[in-house]
Design an enzyme around this catalytic site. Structure first.
Site, PDB file in Angstrom:
ATOM      1  N   GLU A  31       0.815  -1.212   0.000  1.00  0.00           N
ATOM      2  CA  GLU A  31       0.000   0.000   0.000  1.00  0.00           C
ATOM      3  C   GLU A  31       0.852   1.267   0.000  1.00  0.00           C
ATOM      4  OE1 GLU A  31      -3.687   1.911   2.591  1.00  0.00           O
ATOM      5  OE2 GLU A  31      -2.148   0.732   3.618  1.00  0.00           O
ATOM      6  N   ASP A  91      -5.691   2.628  -1.624  1.00  0.00           N
ATOM      7  CA  ASP A  91      -6.399   3.389  -0.602  1.00  0.00           C
ATOM      8  C   ASP A  91      -6.715   4.764  -1.191  1.00  0.00           C
ATOM      9  OD1 ASP A  91      -6.872   5.219   1.640  1.00  0.00           O
ATOM     10  OD2 ASP A  91      -6.319   3.527   2.909  1.00  0.00           O
ATOM     11  N   GLN A 126      -9.519   0.591  -0.306  1.00  0.00           N
ATOM     12  CA  GLN A 126      -9.988   1.176   0.950  1.00  0.00           C
ATOM     13  C   GLN A 126     -10.446   2.608   0.712  1.00  0.00           C
ATOM     14  OE1 GLN A 126      -6.453   0.497   3.392  1.00  0.00           O
ATOM     15  NE2 GLN A 126      -7.490  -1.178   4.466  1.00  0.00           N
ATOM     16  N   GLU A 129     -11.820   2.237   6.003  1.00  0.00           N
ATOM     17  CA  GLU A 129     -10.742   2.550   6.945  1.00  0.00           C
ATOM     18  C   GLU A 129     -10.795   4.031   7.299  1.00  0.00           C
ATOM     19  OE1 GLU A 129      -6.203   0.992   7.450  1.00  0.00           O
ATOM     20  OE2 GLU A 129      -6.554   2.376   5.791  1.00  0.00           O
TER      21      GLU A 129
END
Length: 262
Positions: free
Chosen positions: A143, A178, A204, A240
């Protein structure tokens, strides 16, 4: 239609950790993720998953000493043996919890340290993790994280993450996209999702810039959810974010998607 997993590290902090599974299920979530499971026996977590009909979507491999500020060890020279042990520990939990995605954090690089050396270690460690995980059908994800939230984090950009995965060449090594981190570092999310979807293993979300619910801020999430569907992503989307107040009270944004899933 997008499928959402509650992140139990950030959400439902009104409850003790083991009680968060029930709270998420009661609100309609079908899956959960969290940062780390290692403070609890895998059997205790499995009981919560099974008892509440939840799927484990994702968790992270051990990150080094989190309490003193470490944020992963995958790129850290001299920590290779520890990294391999961490993968063994993580895979033992995945076997018991049933998740098919494992996030491996890159770690921090200090000013004056060799980025080239860190990258070489990172590539070798990721190759080991992917090869070891492949026997269990696990996808390892990496990530890019913004350096506003984690100053000095080694991996920050989507194109760099995709290039690292291509260089390692393992079919079960992909990028964790993300949206919150990507917006802060790069923006232009729709173009990057279209460009990189084949190499994305997990997604996310959070509102930008405060990292609250995805119903306020810079990003048009309904548009992005439609795009993600159109691009054929069928994995879980991890929520998240830090709720502005009570977790359940802030889930108005989710209700239309739960109604479609009913």
């Amino acid at each position: 239609m997008p499928r959402f997993a509650a992140n139990l590290t950030m959400m439902y902090n009104e409850h003790g950790f083991l009680e968060r599974f029930a709270a998420a299920a009661q609100d309609g979530f079908k899956a959960v993720e969290f940062l780390f499971p290692y403070d609890f026996p895998a059997a205790a977590l499995k009981d919560r998953l099974v008892g509440h009909g939840l799927t484990q979507a994702l968790f992270n491999a051990p990150p080094g000493d989190w309490a003193v500020g470490e944020r992963g060890i995958a790129s850290l020279p001299g920590r290779e043996d520890e990294f391999r042990r961490s993968i063994d520990t993580a895979l033992d939990y995945t076997r018991q919890l049933g998740n098919r995605k494992l996030h491996v954090m890159a770690g921090l690089i200090a000013a004056g340290q060799s980025r080239e050396q860190h990258r070489e270690v990172y590539l070798r460690n990721l190759a080991y993790a992917a090869q070891t995980a492949q026997a269990d059908g696990i996808t390892v994800v990496i990530e890019p994280i913004n350096t506003r939230d984690i100053l000095g984090f080694f991996l920050n950009r989507q194109d760099d993450a995709q290039a690292i995965c291509a260089e390692v060449g393992a079919p079960n090594l992909k990028v964790q996209f993300d949206c919150y981190h990507c917006q802060i570092v790069e923006g232009d999310l729709a173009v990057k999702l279209k460009r990189d979807m084949a190499g994305i293993g997990h997604i996310q979300i959070a509102g930008v810039p405060e990292r609250h619910e995805p119903d306020l801020g810079e990003l048009n999430y309904p548009y992005l959810f439609d795009l993600i569907d159109t691009l054929g992503y069928d994995g879980w989307i991890g929520c998240e974010y830090r709720p502005r107040a009570g977790t359940s009270a802030g889930l108005g944004w989710l209700k239309p998607y739960l109604q479609q899933d009913a």
